[in-house]
Design a protein around this motif. Structure first.
Motif, PDB file in Angstrom:
ATOM      1  N   ALA A 197      62.261  17.055  23.596  1.00  0.00           N
ATOM      2  CA  ALA A 197      61.334  16.233  22.820  1.00  0.00           C
ATOM      3  C   ALA A 197      61.333  14.801  23.327  1.00  0.00           C
ATOM      4  O   ALA A 197      60.535  13.982  22.889  1.00  0.00           O
ATOM      5  CB  ALA A 197      61.729  16.254  21.347  1.00  0.00           C
ATOM      6  N   PHE A 198      62.220  14.501  24.272  1.00  0.00           N
ATOM      7  CA  PHE A 198      62.402  13.118  24.699  1.00  0.00           C
ATOM      8  C   PHE A 198      61.885  12.846  26.102  1.00  0.00           C
ATOM      9  O   PHE A 198      61.930  11.729  26.574  1.00  0.00           O
ATOM     10  CB  PHE A 198      63.895  12.753  24.647  1.00  0.00           C
ATOM     11  CG  PHE A 198      64.479  12.871  23.277  1.00  0.00           C
ATOM     12  CD1 PHE A 198      64.376  11.832  22.376  1.00  0.00           C
ATOM     13  CD2 PHE A 198      65.107  14.044  22.882  1.00  0.00           C
ATOM     14  CE1 PHE A 198      64.909  11.946  21.103  1.00  0.00           C
ATOM     15  CE2 PHE A 198      65.644  14.161  21.610  1.00  0.00           C
ATOM     16  CZ  PHE A 198      65.542  13.110  20.713  1.00  0.00           C
ATOM     17  N   LEU A 199      61.415  13.885  26.798  1.00  0.00           N
ATOM     18  CA  LEU A 199      60.941  13.709  28.172  1.00  0.00           C
ATOM     19  C   LEU A 199      59.514  13.171  28.135  1.00  0.00           C
ATOM     20  O   LEU A 199      58.555  13.909  28.167  1.00  0.00           O
ATOM     21  CB  LEU A 199      60.982  15.048  28.909  1.00  0.00           C
ATOM     22  CG  LEU A 199      60.735  15.016  30.410  1.00  0.00           C
ATOM     23  CD1 LEU A 199      61.805  14.219  31.126  1.00  0.00           C
ATOM     24  CD2 LEU A 199      60.676  16.430  30.959  1.00  0.00           C
ATOM     25  N   THR A 200      59.390  11.858  28.038  1.00  0.00           N
ATOM     26  CA  THR A 200      58.077  11.254  27.842  1.00  0.00           C
ATOM     27  C   THR A 200      57.654  10.343  28.983  1.00  0.00           C
ATOM     28  O   THR A 200      56.475  10.067  29.140  1.00  0.00           O
ATOM     29  CB  THR A 200      58.061  10.439  26.538  1.00  0.00           C
ATOM     30  OG1 THR A 200      59.117   9.464  26.583  1.00  0.00           O
ATOM     31  CG2 THR A 200      58.274  11.351  25.335  1.00  0.00           C
ATOM     32  N   GLY A 201      58.589   9.853  29.764  1.00  0.00           N
ATOM     33  CA  GLY A 201      58.246   8.906  30.810  1.00  0.00           C
ATOM     34  C   GLY A 201      58.352   9.509  32.191  1.00  0.00           C
ATOM     35  O   GLY A 201      59.032  10.509  32.415  1.00  0.00           O
ATOM     36  N   ALA A 202      57.663   8.856  33.153  1.00  0.00           N
ATOM     37  CA  ALA A 202      57.706   9.336  34.534  1.00  0.00           C
ATOM     38  C   ALA A 202      59.118   9.281  35.090  1.00  0.00           C
ATOM     39  O   ALA A 202      59.519  10.138  35.882  1.00  0.00           O
ATOM     40  CB  ALA A 202      56.763   8.500  35.393  1.00  0.00           C
ATOM     41  N   SER A 203      59.902   8.278  34.670  1.00  0.00           N
ATOM     42  CA  SER A 203      61.266   8.156  35.185  1.00  0.00           C
ATOM     43  C   SER A 203      62.121   9.344  34.772  1.00  0.00           C
ATOM     44  O   SER A 203      62.987   9.797  35.531  1.00  0.00           O
ATOM     45  CB  SER A 203      61.904   6.857  34.690  1.00  0.00           C
ATOM     46  OG  SER A 203      61.976   6.837  33.271  1.00  0.00           O
ATOM     47  N   ASP A 204      61.891   9.872  33.557  1.00  0.00           N
ATOM     48  CA  ASP A 204      62.624  11.061  33.113  1.00  0.00           C
ATOM     49  C   ASP A 204      62.272  12.263  33.982  1.00  0.00           C
ATOM     50  O   ASP A 204      63.142  13.049  34.369  1.00  0.00           O
ATOM     51  CB  ASP A 204      62.290  11.384  31.655  1.00  0.00           C
ATOM     52  CG  ASP A 204      62.875  10.366  30.690  1.00  0.00           C
ATOM     53  OD1 ASP A 204      63.958   9.838  30.993  1.00  0.00           O
ATOM     54  OD2 ASP A 204      62.253  10.113  29.658  1.00  0.00           O
ATOM     55  N   THR A 205      60.985  12.400  34.282  1.00  0.00           N
ATOM     56  CA  THR A 205      60.540  13.516  35.115  1.00  0.00           C
ATOM     57  C   THR A 205      61.145  13.421  36.509  1.00  0.00           C
ATOM     58  O   THR A 205      61.637  14.415  37.057  1.00  0.00           O
ATOM     59  CB  THR A 205      59.005  13.523  35.219  1.00  0.00           C
ATOM     60  OG1 THR A 205      58.449  13.598  33.913  1.00  0.00           O
ATOM     61  CG2 THR A 205      58.525  14.704  36.046  1.00  0.00           C
ATOM     62  N   VAL A 206      61.109  12.224  37.088  1.00  0.00           N
ATOM     63  CA  VAL A 206      61.668  12.021  38.427  1.00  0.00           C
ATOM     64  C   VAL A 206      63.159  12.340  38.430  1.00  0.00           C
ATOM     65  O   VAL A 206      63.670  12.998  39.345  1.00  0.00           O
ATOM     66  CB  VAL A 206      61.426  10.576  38.901  1.00  0.00           C
ATOM     67  CG1 VAL A 206      62.215  10.288  40.179  1.00  0.00           C
ATOM     68  CG2 VAL A 206      59.946  10.344  39.135  1.00  0.00           C
ATOM     69  N   ARG A 207      63.855  11.899  37.396  1.00  0.00           N
ATOM     70  CA  ARG A 207      65.297  12.154  37.319  1.00  0.00           C
ATOM     71  C   ARG A 207      65.577  13.650  37.262  1.00  0.00           C
ATOM     72  O   ARG A 207      66.473  14.156  37.941  1.00  0.00           O
ATOM     73  CB  ARG A 207      65.876  11.457  36.083  1.00  0.00           C
ATOM     74  CG  ARG A 207      67.394  11.541  35.984  1.00  0.00           C
ATOM     75  CD  ARG A 207      67.877  10.835  34.739  1.00  0.00           C
ATOM     76  NE  ARG A 207      69.321  10.929  34.586  1.00  0.00           N
ATOM     77  CZ  ARG A 207      69.983  10.591  33.484  1.00  0.00           C
ATOM     78  NH1 ARG A 207      69.311  10.124  32.440  1.00  0.00           N
ATOM     79  NH2 ARG A 207      71.292  10.710  33.418  1.00  0.00           N
ATOM     80  N   GLY A 208      64.794  14.366  36.450  1.00  0.00           N
ATOM     81  CA  GLY A 208      64.978  15.811  36.359  1.00  0.00           C
ATOM     82  C   GLY A 208      64.719  16.506  37.679  1.00  0.00           C
ATOM     83  O   GLY A 208      65.450  17.417  38.079  1.00  0.00           O
ATOM     84  N   ILE A 209      63.666  16.079  38.388  1.00  0.00           N
ATOM     85  CA  ILE A 209      63.353  16.663  39.697  1.00  0.00           C
ATOM     86  C   ILE A 209      64.492  16.410  40.676  1.00  0.00           C
ATOM     87  O   ILE A 209      64.895  17.291  41.437  1.00  0.00           O
ATOM     88  CB  ILE A 209      62.035  16.083  40.244  1.00  0.00           C
ATOM     89  CG1 ILE A 209      60.855  16.584  39.407  1.00  0.00           C
ATOM     90  CG2 ILE A 209      61.844  16.456  41.715  1.00  0.00           C
ATOM     91  CD1 ILE A 209      59.543  15.923  39.743  1.00  0.00           C
TER      92      ILE A 209
END
Length: 211
Positions: free
Chosen positions: A168-180
């Motif tokens: 529910a907290f993955l809202t920003g591009a930085s979160d997506t990049v970190r996950g990738i």
């Protein structure tokens, strides 16, 4: 080729199912009915397969109330089970109600499901159970989803296991990049539509088999 094995067009399939051609196209698009051959732009199907699946699909829709996505997922799991055994999913979620809901959903679709309620348990279960795919919540006790993902991808025993990160907290591009960067194969935000989740699971599993 015997009578039962002959190829038929979509109009004849519709007659077998006693449904509209549009309904049969939906079955085809979901992978419930597979195209056996083509003549030009005309799809051809095995008549025997259509007859066999008619009662199965009716039972899944009417008696069990499954959606087309769930039906496709269960049929795919049955085919995999017949060849190699059922696909195994690891659900990592600290909210018990959510974990049980997802478990019931995927078990009804023919998957074998194992669970973990925190990050440390997720690592232990993944190493012992060797799941086909991990559904990984981001916010977890002990180790968060990023740490779990990083460690699974860094472990030779689990490095090839696909991971879908759900939060529910993955809202920003930085979160997506970190996950990738940590190796997640896909993402979904809560609240999760289970049909969408099922489709993502099938997609990621198919992609993993073609690596």
């Amino acid at each position: 080729m015997g009578e039962g094995q002959r190829l038929i067009g979509i109009e004849e399939v519709a007659e077998v199912f006693e449904k509209s051609v549009e309904s049969i196209r939906k079955y085809k698009n979901y992978g419930i009915l597979k195209v056996a051959d083509k003549i030009g732009n005309k799809d051809l199907f095995h008549r025997e397969d259509a007859i066999a699946k008619k009662s199965v699909i009716k039972e899944m829709q009417v008696q069990r109330g499954l959606s087309l996505s769930q039906i496709a997922m269960e049929l795919e799991s049955r085919e995999a089970q017949a060849m190699d055994g059922p696909e195994k999913l690891l659900i990592v979620e600290d909210e018990e109600a959510t974990r049980e809901t997802w478990t019931e959903f995927f078990e009804n679709a023919g998957y074998h499901v194992v669970q973990a309620g925190d990050g440390q348990e997720a690592l232990e279960v993944a190493r012992t159970e060797r799941p086909s795919l991990v559904l990984l919540d981001l916010r977890l006790p002990k180790l968060d989803g990023y740490q779990v993902c990083q460690r699974l991808k860094g472990d030779p025993l689990t490095s090839d296991t696909p991971i879908i990160m759900i939060t529910a907290f993955l809202t920003g591009a930085s979160d997506t990049v970190r996950g990738i960067e940590y190796g997640a194969d896909d993402y979904l935000n809560k609240p999760v539509d289970l049909d969408v989740l099922a489709a993502r699971v099938r997609m990621v599993l198919r992609r993993a088999t073609h690596r």
